[in-house]
Motif scaffolding. Structure first.
Motif, PDB file in Angstrom:
ATOM      1  N   UNK A  97     -49.685 -96.297 -16.793  1.00 49.19           N
ATOM      2  CA  UNK A  97     -48.983 -95.020 -16.982  1.00 49.19           C
ATOM      3  C   UNK A  97     -49.406 -94.052 -15.875  1.00 49.19           C
ATOM      4  N   UNK A  98     -48.703 -94.128 -14.754  1.00 48.88           N
ATOM      5  CA  UNK A  98     -49.156 -93.368 -13.588  1.00 48.88           C
ATOM      6  C   UNK A  98     -48.961 -91.860 -13.775  1.00 48.88           C
ATOM      7  N   UNK A  99     -47.939 -91.481 -14.553  1.00 47.67           N
ATOM      8  CA  UNK A  99     -47.746 -90.047 -14.804  1.00 47.67           C
ATOM      9  C   UNK A  99     -48.931 -89.482 -15.586  1.00 47.67           C
ATOM     10  N   UNK A 100     -49.543 -90.316 -16.438  1.00 47.93           N
ATOM     11  CA  UNK A 100     -50.730 -89.897 -17.180  1.00 47.93           C
ATOM     12  C   UNK A 100     -52.000 -90.046 -16.360  1.00 47.93           C
ATOM     13  N   UNK A 101     -52.009 -91.038 -15.464  1.00 46.71           N
ATOM     14  CA  UNK A 101     -53.210 -91.296 -14.664  1.00 46.71           C
ATOM     15  C   UNK A 101     -53.358 -90.341 -13.495  1.00 46.71           C
ATOM     16  N   UNK A 102     -52.236 -89.878 -12.966  1.00 42.66           N
ATOM     17  CA  UNK A 102     -52.241 -88.934 -11.845  1.00 42.66           C
ATOM     18  C   UNK A 102     -51.387 -87.722 -12.235  1.00 42.66           C
ATOM     19  N   UNK A 103     -51.821 -86.975 -13.259  1.00 36.25           N
ATOM     20  CA  UNK A 103     -50.943 -85.921 -13.794  1.00 36.25           C
ATOM     21  C   UNK A 103     -50.568 -84.840 -12.775  1.00 36.25           C
ATOM     22  N   UNK A 104     -51.516 -84.464 -11.906  1.00 40.71           N
ATOM     23  CA  UNK A 104     -51.190 -83.401 -10.943  1.00 40.71           C
ATOM     24  C   UNK A 104     -50.157 -83.875  -9.939  1.00 40.71           C
ATOM     25  N   UNK A 105     -50.408 -85.062  -9.394  1.00 41.88           N
ATOM     26  CA  UNK A 105     -49.498 -85.595  -8.377  1.00 41.88           C
ATOM     27  C   UNK A 105     -48.110 -85.811  -8.987  1.00 41.88           C
TER      28      UNK A 105
ATOM     29  N   UNK B 140     -51.739 -89.051  -0.653  1.00 38.57           N
ATOM     30  CA  UNK B 140     -53.021 -89.467  -0.084  1.00 38.57           C
ATOM     31  C   UNK B 140     -54.138 -89.348  -1.103  1.00 38.57           C
ATOM     32  N   UNK B 141     -55.140 -90.192  -0.943  1.00 37.01           N
ATOM     33  CA  UNK B 141     -56.274 -90.187  -1.867  1.00 37.01           C
ATOM     34  C   UNK B 141     -57.049 -91.481  -1.735  1.00 37.01           C
ATOM     35  N   UNK B 142     -58.084 -91.644  -2.556  1.00 35.26           N
ATOM     36  CA  UNK B 142     -58.935 -92.832  -2.444  1.00 35.26           C
ATOM     37  C   UNK B 142     -58.138 -94.120  -2.626  1.00 35.26           C
ATOM     38  N   UNK B 143     -58.692 -95.208  -2.150  1.00 34.53           N
ATOM     39  CA  UNK B 143     -58.045 -96.505  -2.283  1.00 34.53           C
ATOM     40  C   UNK B 143     -58.022 -96.947  -3.755  1.00 34.53           C
TER      41      UNK B 143
ATOM     42  N   UNK C 112     -44.800 -91.529   2.402  1.00 34.55           N
ATOM     43  CA  UNK C 112     -45.874 -92.147   3.162  1.00 34.55           C
ATOM     44  C   UNK C 112     -47.100 -92.172   2.262  1.00 34.55           C
ATOM     45  N   UNK C 113     -47.882 -93.235   2.340  1.00 34.80           N
ATOM     46  CA  UNK C 113     -49.161 -93.184   1.640  1.00 34.80           C
ATOM     47  C   UNK C 113     -50.267 -93.406   2.661  1.00 34.80           C
TER      48      UNK C 113
ATOM     49  N   UNK D 160     -51.719 -84.996  -3.435  1.00 34.30           N
ATOM     50  CA  UNK D 160     -53.062 -85.550  -3.441  1.00 34.30           C
ATOM     51  C   UNK D 160     -53.315 -86.346  -4.715  1.00 34.30           C
ATOM     52  N   UNK D 161     -53.839 -87.556  -4.555  1.00 33.41           N
ATOM     53  CA  UNK D 161     -54.200 -88.372  -5.721  1.00 33.41           C
ATOM     54  C   UNK D 161     -55.693 -88.243  -5.991  1.00 33.41           C
TER      55      UNK D 161
END
Ligand SMILES: [Zn+2]
Length: 382
Positions: A5-13, A33-36, A183-184, A203-204
């Protein structure tokens, strides 16, 4: 198949992307962009689905945030990476011709279909295929089918060669109609300033701990204790955690990740916690592994000191950890501190060959390094 659930995992992005869509103000280029291993790929694909979904739904009853419905035809074909308007440019290892480039690209896409968080092979030199990038550009010059928002994903942009970056730059400068470019990058600093200035940055962050643990248990059938350990050691990077528990190089990935985590702990945790973590995670009966840890730390010190003075990452020994090393680097800006730290590690390596007890030797080294680094960070910045 339950996906993350990426919307829950990266709520700000996700909220940046979903709100721009809801307001009809979608940018022509985004840079995620963000950590691997924290979900840049998933974020891009889900956003492509949202842009083309026939009936987006609210994420929950009390939310204004929209997510794709998962059920309409565009959602289905985008999530399975078979959508006509989805152009995926991924880094691949060196290849002889266009046919091989397509085969290698398809291999990567198959991996991503099986596990969208999987990390790409980092052992071989890679680049983004220029002929495929050019072809994409040509196809985008045609009118899109009615009602489709095309999405062009350049995955891990920093791995792109200069020539293909050029093709991309033209695309960003004159965006084709009804097209969103995503782009990532793990290291956005390494991108051309002209690209950076034209993209909206998203930002992730590191993922919520419990979501990573649950996913490892549900999707990868990992026992809970192992899921917790991998999540902690990999600092909530799901991609790294999956690599750690699954890969054929699991042992090596494991050692390196543990070593990196402990090195970061030098800076972030008080001494008793540092020692407790070392006692938890290091096998003090294995002299070879102890030496390997010291060598890894030597190379991290070296890489950090190097990055403290440059933005060029091509000479890093631990290129796969460049994101973390960039975080560490400011603590290693003082050359006399770095010299003391290098001496400490060399002495420890020498001691280890003399059959000293491993646990006290490593703990003493860690505490010394911690003191050095803390002293160094109180010094004025260079
Ligand atoms: Zn849909």
């Amino acid at each position: 198949m339950n996906r993350f659930d990426i919307a829950g995992g990266q709520p700000k992005a996700w909220s940046i992307l979903a709100r721009s869509h809801a307001a009809g103000r979608v940018a022509s280029t985004y840079l995620c962009h963000g950590p691997e291993g924290v979900g840049a790929w998933s974020l891009a694909i889900e956003f492509a689905a949202l842009l083309n979904c026939e009936a987006p739904r609210l994420r929950s009853d009390n939310s204004e945030i929209r997510v794709p419905c998962d059920e309409c035809r565009p959602c289905g074909s985008i999530l399975s990476l078979n959508f006509e308007g989805l152009h995926l440019i991924v880094p691949i290892k060196s290849h002889k011709n266009r046919g091989e480039a397509i085969d290698l690209t398809n291999e990567v896409l198959d991996q991503k279909r099986r596990e969208s968080f999987c990390l790409l092979d980092r052992s071989k030199p890679v680049g983004i295929p220029i002929d495929l990038a050019r072809e994409t550009k040509k196809r985008l010059a045609l009118q899109p089918p009615v009602g489709i928002t095309r999405v062009v994903l350049f995955y891990q942009m920093e791995r792109m060669r200069a020539a293909s970056a050029d093709a991309l730059l033209k695309l960003i400068e004159e965006p084709p109609p009804d097209t969103v470019i995503i782009l990532t990058a793990v290291r956005p600093e390494s991108l051309l300033p002209t690209i950076l200035s034209r993209a909206q940055k998203v930002r992730l962050e590191r993922l919520p701990e419990q979501m990573v643990i649950d996913y490892l248990i549900d999707r990868h059938q990992v026992p809970e204790s192992a899921a917790r350990l991998a999540t902690k050691v990999c600092d909530r990077s799901l991609g790294r955690a999956i690599e750690m528990i699954a890969g054929k190089d699991a042992d090596e990935a494991d050692h390196r990740s543990v070593g990196l985590m402990l090195f970061k702990t030098l800076m972030s945790e008080p001494a008793p916690d540092l020692i407790a973590q070392m006692n938890d995670l290091i096998n003090f009966n294995d002299r070879g592994a102890a030496e390997e840890l010291v060598r890894l730390w030597q190379s991290l010190i070296r890489d950090g000191a190097y990055l403290a003075n440059t933005t060029d990452e091509t000479d890093l020994v631990n290129i796969d950890f460049s994101f973390e090393i960039r975080e560490i680097a400011p603590r290693l800006a003082n050359p006399s501190v770095v010299e003391r730290m290098v001496t400490t590690t060399k002495n420890t390596l020498a001691d280890l060959t003399l059959n000293v007890h491993i646990q006290p030797a490593l703990v003493a080294m860690a505490l010394k390094l911690k003191m050095d680094m803390e002293a160094g960070s109180q010094a004025p910045a260079p």
